[in-house]
Design a protein around this motif. Structure first.
Motif, PDB file in Angstrom:
ATOM      1  N   THR A 115     -38.485 -71.419 -50.274  1.00  0.00           N
ATOM      2  CA  THR A 115     -39.063 -72.726 -50.431  1.00  0.00           C
ATOM      3  C   THR A 115     -40.401 -72.483 -49.579  1.00  0.00           C
ATOM      4  O   THR A 115     -40.344 -72.618 -48.208  1.00  0.00           O
ATOM      5  CB  THR A 115     -38.100 -73.901 -49.647  1.00  0.00           C
ATOM      6  OG1 THR A 115     -36.957 -74.029 -50.445  1.00  0.00           O
ATOM      7  CG2 THR A 115     -38.787 -75.185 -49.670  1.00  0.00           C
ATOM      8  N   GLU A 116     -41.562 -72.414 -50.303  1.00  0.00           N
ATOM      9  CA  GLU A 116     -42.723 -72.195 -49.408  1.00  0.00           C
ATOM     10  C   GLU A 116     -43.841 -73.159 -49.652  1.00  0.00           C
ATOM     11  O   GLU A 116     -44.871 -73.426 -49.150  1.00  0.00           O
ATOM     12  CB  GLU A 116     -43.350 -70.901 -50.263  1.00  0.00           C
ATOM     13  CG  GLU A 116     -42.499 -69.501 -49.826  1.00  0.00           C
ATOM     14  CD  GLU A 116     -43.097 -68.283 -50.635  1.00  0.00           C
ATOM     15  OE1 GLU A 116     -42.721 -67.376 -50.436  1.00  0.00           O
ATOM     16  OE2 GLU A 116     -44.131 -68.498 -51.275  1.00  0.00           O
ATOM     17  N   THR A 144     -43.604 -70.951 -55.092  1.00  0.00           N
ATOM     18  CA  THR A 144     -44.171 -69.816 -54.385  1.00  0.00           C
ATOM     19  C   THR A 144     -45.459 -70.191 -54.263  1.00  0.00           C
ATOM     20  O   THR A 144     -46.383 -70.870 -54.684  1.00  0.00           O
ATOM     21  CB  THR A 144     -43.609 -68.666 -54.976  1.00  0.00           C
ATOM     22  OG1 THR A 144     -44.005 -68.620 -56.434  1.00  0.00           O
ATOM     23  CG2 THR A 144     -42.099 -68.304 -54.935  1.00  0.00           C
ATOM     24  N   VAL A 145     -46.125 -69.290 -53.140  1.00  0.00           N
ATOM     25  CA  VAL A 145     -47.502 -69.518 -52.653  1.00  0.00           C
ATOM     26  C   VAL A 145     -48.062 -67.764 -52.757  1.00  0.00           C
ATOM     27  O   VAL A 145     -47.488 -67.105 -52.289  1.00  0.00           O
ATOM     28  CB  VAL A 145     -47.651 -70.014 -51.123  1.00  0.00           C
ATOM     29  CG1 VAL A 145     -48.983 -69.928 -50.841  1.00  0.00           C
ATOM     30  CG2 VAL A 145     -47.168 -71.378 -51.337  1.00  0.00           C
ATOM     31  N   TYR A 146     -49.084 -67.769 -53.394  1.00  0.00           N
ATOM     32  CA  TYR A 146     -50.005 -66.772 -53.243  1.00  0.00           C
ATOM     33  C   TYR A 146     -50.950 -66.583 -51.587  1.00  0.00           C
ATOM     34  O   TYR A 146     -51.359 -67.719 -51.337  1.00  0.00           O
ATOM     35  CB  TYR A 146     -51.231 -66.781 -54.259  1.00  0.00           C
ATOM     36  CG  TYR A 146     -50.677 -66.598 -55.517  1.00  0.00           C
ATOM     37  CD1 TYR A 146     -50.851 -65.230 -56.223  1.00  0.00           C
ATOM     38  CD2 TYR A 146     -50.674 -67.578 -56.670  1.00  0.00           C
ATOM     39  CE1 TYR A 146     -50.532 -64.812 -57.526  1.00  0.00           C
ATOM     40  CE2 TYR A 146     -50.274 -67.078 -58.091  1.00  0.00           C
ATOM     41  CZ  TYR A 146     -50.118 -66.095 -58.361  1.00  0.00           C
ATOM     42  OH  TYR A 146     -49.891 -65.699 -59.499  1.00  0.00           O
ATOM     43  N   THR A 147     -50.656 -65.378 -51.236  1.00  0.00           N
ATOM     44  CA  THR A 147     -51.496 -65.393 -49.953  1.00  0.00           C
ATOM     45  C   THR A 147     -53.042 -65.155 -50.453  1.00  0.00           C
ATOM     46  O   THR A 147     -53.297 -64.672 -51.529  1.00  0.00           O
ATOM     47  CB  THR A 147     -51.231 -64.218 -48.999  1.00  0.00           C
ATOM     48  OG1 THR A 147     -51.317 -62.982 -50.114  1.00  0.00           O
ATOM     49  CG2 THR A 147     -49.500 -64.382 -48.987  1.00  0.00           C
ATOM     50  N   SER A 168     -53.374 -77.928 -52.464  1.00  0.00           N
ATOM     51  CA  SER A 168     -53.376 -78.685 -51.049  1.00  0.00           C
ATOM     52  C   SER A 168     -52.119 -78.240 -50.453  1.00  0.00           C
ATOM     53  O   SER A 168     -51.900 -77.818 -49.079  1.00  0.00           O
ATOM     54  CB  SER A 168     -53.362 -80.121 -51.229  1.00  0.00           C
ATOM     55  OG  SER A 168     -54.631 -80.609 -51.622  1.00  0.00           O
ATOM     56  N   ASN A 169     -50.941 -78.052 -51.123  1.00  0.00           N
ATOM     57  CA  ASN A 169     -49.491 -77.822 -50.638  1.00  0.00           C
ATOM     58  C   ASN A 169     -49.605 -76.313 -50.128  1.00  0.00           C
ATOM     59  O   ASN A 169     -49.163 -75.802 -49.037  1.00  0.00           O
ATOM     60  CB  ASN A 169     -48.459 -78.132 -51.592  1.00  0.00           C
ATOM     61  CG  ASN A 169     -48.310 -79.427 -51.947  1.00  0.00           C
ATOM     62  OD1 ASN A 169     -49.034 -79.954 -52.880  1.00  0.00           O
ATOM     63  ND2 ASN A 169     -47.484 -80.243 -51.114  1.00  0.00           N
ATOM     64  N   ALA A 170     -50.259 -75.493 -50.975  1.00  0.00           N
ATOM     65  CA  ALA A 170     -50.401 -74.008 -50.722  1.00  0.00           C
ATOM     66  C   ALA A 170     -51.148 -73.754 -49.312  1.00  0.00           C
ATOM     67  O   ALA A 170     -50.966 -72.982 -48.405  1.00  0.00           O
ATOM     68  CB  ALA A 170     -50.793 -73.239 -51.657  1.00  0.00           C
TER      69      ALA A 170
END
Length: 352
Positions: free
Chosen positions: A290-291, A153-156, A182-184
């Motif tokens: 899937t982020e 998961t990804v933090y905004t 980098s992926n985020a």
């Protein structure tokens, strides 16, 4: 050993399995010419500082290290006194995958919090951010988050800003484990700075190995007042490379242009393709959004072991049948499609 005539094998176990990006290999070859001053007083490490300042602002200073564990331990150790503690998610890499290095090498206490998606919030931080002045309790001094998280998961940027403002109001600092930063950034289509220096992160572990480097990460100090003695601790922690130019040259190759984004965006796209391929397979249950470049799924009994005869990957929760599939910069559409076909076949056999 793989024969030169054998087909290349690409697995879904970890982006660490991938080889070295050709552009990084070229940078290593270029850095190999002639002599350079050792221990970081070389042209490549000086150039890396300019690259990092372009991403993270004029106060950023980079300290190349050998690996991600070293980057995390050095970061946290330099941010805390001996009696300090780190608030992190239970799933944080520093807690689950570094064999006690933060505690044994760094001398730190980890105060963990359960999370459903690997992400901390100000409210979750408060579960462990207390007890200042209590002699009997390790003193919370740093909040450590992972971007993207161990659950993919990804933090905004706003979520990170909320955390940094809350931590700073408590007198705490914020460390970001950016092994997959980098992926985020590619997933959110933002800059690296938008997830770090622009939103109040104090110290960053900047990853490279999972995105095409042979070896090497960097501790990037974003606020110089957040650390103490990092130059000496890097040597104490056995993370000071004599031939540092080879770590720095790789990081320059990755971050000076857009290679970091191209490689990460491709890995993310392959994970999205994999998810799309399996989400309609009866018996497969996707367990996390899937982020980034990870897909988490629960499989029927026996299917995971059958599939591992085709491609390697890891169990995440073996008791629940949950697995993790990772895509890398060199994962191809053909790799994904072949794996999806294998999953369909294996699940079909198991559910007959």
């Amino acid at each position: 050993m793989t024969s030169s005539h054998a087909p290349l094998r690409r697995d879904f176990a970890s982006d660490n399995y991938a080889g070295v990006h050709p552009e990084v290999l070229a940078a290593l070859a270029e850095a190999n010419g002639g002599h350079e001053v050792a221990y970081g007083a070389d042209a490549w490490t000086a150039r890396l500082q300019d690259v990092l300042r372009a991403h993270f602002g004029p106060t950023a200073q980079g300290f190349p290290v050998f690996n991600g564990t070293g980057a995390n331990v050095l970061s946290l150790q330099s941010m805390l006194p001996r009696w300090g503690a780190v608030v992190c998610a239970e799933t944080a890499h520093v807690n689950t995958d570094e064999n006690g290095a933060p505690e044994r090498v760094g001398g730190l206490k980890l105060l963990t919090v359960p999370t459903p998606d690997g992400k901390l919030t100000p409210e979750l931080v408060d579960r462990q951010a207390w007890g200042w002045g209590d002699t009997h309790r390790a003193q919370p001094g740093v909040v450590s988050i992972t971007q993207s998280t161990e659950l993919g998961t990804v933090y905004t940027p706003q979520e990170i800003r909320d955390l940094t403002e809350h931590a700073h109001a408590l007198g705490m600092r914020v460390h970001l484990d950016g092994s997959r930063l980098s992926n985020a950034a590619a997933a959110l289509d933002v800059t690296l700075g938008a997830l770090t220096s622009d939103v109040g992160v104090d110290v960053l572990s900047l990853g490279g190995t999972k995105n095409g480097l042979m070896f090497g990460e960097a501790v990037v100090v974003l606020d110089p007042e957040a650390v103490s003695g990092i130059e000496y601790l890097r040597k104490v922690d056995m993370q000071l490379a004599s031939k540092m130019r080879f770590a720095s040259a790789q990081l320059v190759a990755l971050f000076e242009g857009d290679l970091w984004r191209r490689s990460a965006a491709h890995a993310n796209a392959m994970a999205a393709r994999l998810r799309a391929g399996v989400e309609s397979v009866p018996g497969v249950r996707l367990t996390q959004p899937t982020e980034s470049n990870a897909v988490f799924a629960a499989l029927p009994a026996g299917v995971a072991d059958q599939l591992r005869e085709v491609r390697r990957f890891y169990d995440w929760d073996a008791a629940a049948g949950e697995v993790r599939w990772m895509c890398a910069f060199d994962t191809t559409e053909a790799d994904v499609d072949a794996f999806v076909a294998a999953i369909r076949a294996a699940v079909g056999t198991a559910t007959v």
